[in-house]
Scaffold this active site. Structure first.
Site, PDB file in Angstrom:
ATOM      1  N   THR A  18       0.818  -1.231   0.000  1.00  0.00           N
ATOM      2  CA  THR A  18       0.000   0.000   0.000  1.00  0.00           C
ATOM      3  C   THR A  18       0.841   1.266   0.000  1.00  0.00           C
ATOM      4  OG1 THR A  18      -1.767  -1.120   1.181  1.00  0.00           O
ATOM      5  CG2 THR A  18      -1.763   1.252   1.335  1.00  0.00           C
ATOM      6  N   ASP A  62       1.897  -6.789  -4.512  1.00  0.00           N
ATOM      7  CA  ASP A  62       1.046  -6.774  -3.322  1.00  0.00           C
ATOM      8  C   ASP A  62       1.587  -7.923  -2.460  1.00  0.00           C
ATOM      9  OD1 ASP A  62      -2.216  -6.046  -2.573  1.00  0.00           O
ATOM     10  OD2 ASP A  62      -1.276  -7.783  -1.629  1.00  0.00           O
ATOM     11  N   SER A  63       1.712  -7.720  -1.167  1.00  0.00           N
ATOM     12  CA  SER A  63       2.396  -8.753  -0.370  1.00  0.00           C
ATOM     13  C   SER A  63       1.605 -10.056  -0.276  1.00  0.00           C
ATOM     14  CB  SER A  63       2.763  -8.228   1.016  1.00  0.00           C
ATOM     15  OG  SER A  63       1.659  -8.227   1.859  1.00  0.00           O
ATOM     16  N   SER A  64       0.365 -10.075  -0.731  1.00  0.00           N
ATOM     17  CA  SER A  64      -0.361 -11.351  -0.798  1.00  0.00           C
ATOM     18  C   SER A  64       0.289 -12.270  -1.830  1.00  0.00           C
ATOM     19  CB  SER A  64      -1.813 -11.124  -1.197  1.00  0.00           C
ATOM     20  OG  SER A  64      -2.387 -10.179  -0.351  1.00  0.00           O
ATOM     21  N   THR A  94       1.648  -4.817   4.190  1.00  0.00           N
ATOM     22  CA  THR A  94       1.483  -5.241   5.586  1.00  0.00           C
ATOM     23  C   THR A  94       0.927  -6.663   5.721  1.00  0.00           C
ATOM     24  OG1 THR A  94      -0.706  -4.219   5.636  1.00  0.00           O
ATOM     25  CG2 THR A  94       1.129  -2.898   6.449  1.00  0.00           C
ATOM     26  N   ASP A  95       0.184  -7.132   4.684  1.00  0.00           N
ATOM     27  CA  ASP A  95      -0.544  -8.393   4.842  1.00  0.00           C
ATOM     28  C   ASP A  95       0.351  -9.576   5.211  1.00  0.00           C
ATOM     29  OD1 ASP A  95      -2.819  -7.010   4.295  1.00  0.00           O
ATOM     30  OD2 ASP A  95      -3.049  -7.737   2.240  1.00  0.00           O
ATOM     31  N   THR A 171       2.695 -10.121  14.557  1.00  0.00           N
ATOM     32  CA  THR A 171       1.502 -10.566  13.850  1.00  0.00           C
ATOM     33  C   THR A 171       0.736  -9.319  13.428  1.00  0.00           C
ATOM     34  OG1 THR A 171       1.335 -12.556  15.210  1.00  0.00           O
ATOM     35  CG2 THR A 171      -0.685 -11.830  14.175  1.00  0.00           C
ATOM     36  N   THR A 282      -0.531 -22.403  20.194  1.00  0.00           N
ATOM     37  CA  THR A 282      -1.875 -22.093  20.654  1.00  0.00           C
ATOM     38  C   THR A 282      -2.566 -21.072  19.751  1.00  0.00           C
ATOM     39  OG1 THR A 282      -3.163 -21.058  22.417  1.00  0.00           O
ATOM     40  CG2 THR A 282      -0.841 -20.501  22.346  1.00  0.00           C
ATOM     41  N   CYS A 284      -4.374 -18.879  20.978  1.00  0.00           N
ATOM     42  CA  CYS A 284      -4.335 -17.621  21.729  1.00  0.00           C
ATOM     43  C   CYS A 284      -3.145 -16.804  21.253  1.00  0.00           C
ATOM     44  CB  CYS A 284      -4.158 -17.875  23.233  1.00  0.00           C
ATOM     45  SG  CYS A 284      -5.480 -18.815  23.954  1.00  0.00           S
TER      46      CYS A 284
END
Ligand code: ASP
Length: 347
Positions: A18, A62-64, A94-95, A171, A282, A284
Site C-alpha cells: 500500500t 502486493d504482499s499477498s 502489511t498483509d 503478527t 496455541t 491464543c
C-alpha cells in the site's frame, strides 16, 4: 581531536504494498506505482544527510503474492550489498510482512546490521498517510549506532506506527488502524515518540566476528491445521495424508489442548510415525503452550507432538520451512524447533 563520523548509508528495498500504491481512477482499486514517485512524496529524506540508495522489485508486488523465492531474493540483495551499507529498510505490504520478517530472521544468520521492514495502511501520496513517518523513522533506526560504531538494533524488525518489534514475534492484528502490528509475547525493542527510546536489554547482541551467513533454501511441504469444535475426522485425515507433507503447525486451544477422541490421537500418532513433524502452537495470541497442564494436552504430548512454545504461526511455519530446507532429519528438526534460534520463542 574528534574524528568526523562517516555518513550513514542505507539501502531501501521496495517490494510493493500500500505504501507505494495509487488509486486507479476507473476501478477505485489500489495499484502499484513507480518507486521514484514514492520517494518524491517524501522530500524530507534529503534532510537526513544519509547516503540512501534504493532497489526496487520489478514489478512491485502486493504482499499477498509474496513467495519463499522472493524471500531468497531479499537475502541475496542484502548479502550482495552487506558490506556497503549500515542498515537496510524493506518497504513491504502489511498483509504478509510478519511472514517475511520471520523468514528473514532465520535466513540471515549472524546478522549484525539492522534490517527494518515497514509499510503503511494508507498510500504515501494521500494526505493522512502513515507511510511517511513509518519510512522516516525506520531509516533513522536502521542508521542508529552505539558509541563504539556497532548497530543499536542488529536484528530483523518491523517498525510500525510507534513500535519497533522483533520481526519473528510480530503478527498483523488490524486491517484498519495505523497501529497494525503487535508482538504479544515479547516487548517492543524501541518506542518512537518525541525521542526513539531503545531497550538495549531486549535487543540481541550478535557475535561481531562472525560473518553474515545467508541461507536460501526453504522447503514448503508444510501446512497449518487450526482446530475447531466439530472438525471432521476425514478432513484431518486428508490433511495429514497430503503427499509429500513433512511438517504441520497444529493450532490448538488455550495452553496447547486438543480433543481426546481416540480417532484424533490415532491420526496424529500415525502421522508422527510416518516422520511428519507436528508442532503445537496455541490459537491464543498471548501465552505459551504447556502440554503438561491439562490431561487434554498430555494426550497430545504422548503422541510425540512437540511444543512450539509461544511462537507466532508466522514464525513457526517459516522456521519449519527453513529447517526442512536444510534437509535435517525429523529428530534434528524437533531439537531445533525446541531451541530458540534467533529470539523467536521464550525458553
Ligand atoms: N494488500 C497490501 C499488501 O499487503 C496491504 C498493505 O500493504 O497494507 O501488499
Amino acid at each position: 581531536m574528534l574524528l568526523p563520523t562517516p555518513t550513514p548509508s542505507i539501502l531501501l528495498i521496495y517490494t510493493g504494498g500500500t505504501i507505494g500504491m495509487i488509486e486507479n481512477q476507473e476501478t477505485g482499486t489500489l495499484e502499484n506505482f513507480d518507486f521514484d514517485q514514492v520517494l518524491s512524496y517524501v522530500p524530507e529524506l534529503k534532510r537526513f544527510n544519509y547516503h540512501i540508495s534504493s532497489y526496487q522489485f520489478d514489478p512491485p508486488i502486493d504482499s499477498s503474492d509474496m513467495e519463499p523465492t522472493l524471500w531468497a531474493k531479499l537475502v541475496r540483495i542484502i548479502n550482495f550489498n552487506y558490506d556497503f551499507y549500515d542498515g537496510f529498510v524493506i518497504l513491504h505490504g502489511t498483509d504478509t510482512m510478519s511472514y517475511t520478517a520471520s523468514a528473514l530472521s532465520f535466513m540471515l544468520e549472524n546478522l549484525s546490521k539492522p534490517v527494518i521492514l515497514t509499510g503503511s495502511q494508507l498510500p504515501i501520496g494521500t494526505l493522512r498517510t502513515d507511510g511517511k513517518e513509518n519510512l522516516i523513522t525506520s531509516i533513522e533506526i536502521a542508521a542508529a549506532k552505539n558509541p563504539d560504531g556497532t548497530a543499536i538494533v542488529p536484528e530483523v524488525c518491523i517498525f510500525f506506527e510507534n513500535l519497533l518489534m522483533r520481526g519473528n514475534r510480530t503478527t498483523k492484528i488490524n486491517a484498519e488502524n495505523f497501529n497494525a502490528f503487535r508482538s504479544f509475547n515479547y516487548p517492543p525493542l524501541a518506542t518512537a515518540g518525541v525521542h526513539i527510546i531503545y531497550e538495549p536489554h531486549l535487543i540481541r547482541k550478535p557475535a561481531p566476528e562472525k560473518p553474515l551467513k545467508p541461507h536460501y533454501s526453504l522447503d514448503t511441504n508444510v501446512v497449518v491445521l487450526s482446530l475447531f469444535p466439530g472438525i471432521q475426522q476425514n478432513f484431518i485425515s486428508s490433511i495429514l495424508h497430503i503427499p509429500g507433507l513433512k511438517a504441520v503447525v497444529l493450532r490448538t486451544y488455550g495452553s496447547g489442548n486438543a480433543p481426546q477422541k481416540e480417532w484424533f490421537i490415532k491420526l496424529i500418532k500415525d502421522a508422527i510415525d510416518r516422520d511428519i513433524v507436528i508442532v503445537n502452537i496455541t490459537q491464543c495470541q498471548l501465552g505459551i503452550v504447556e502440554m503438561k497442564r491439562y490431561e487434554t494436552g498430555m494426550h497430545l504430548m504422548g503422541t510425540g507432538v512437540i511444543s512450539g512454545y509461544d511462537s507466532t504461526p508466522e514464525s513457526a511455519i517459516t522456521k519449519l520451512m527453513f529447517l526442512l530446507g536444510h534437509e535435517l532429519s525429523p529428530r534434528e528438526i524437533k531439537v531445533k524447533m525446541n531451541s530458540c534460534l534467533i529470539g523467536e520463542i521464550t525458553k
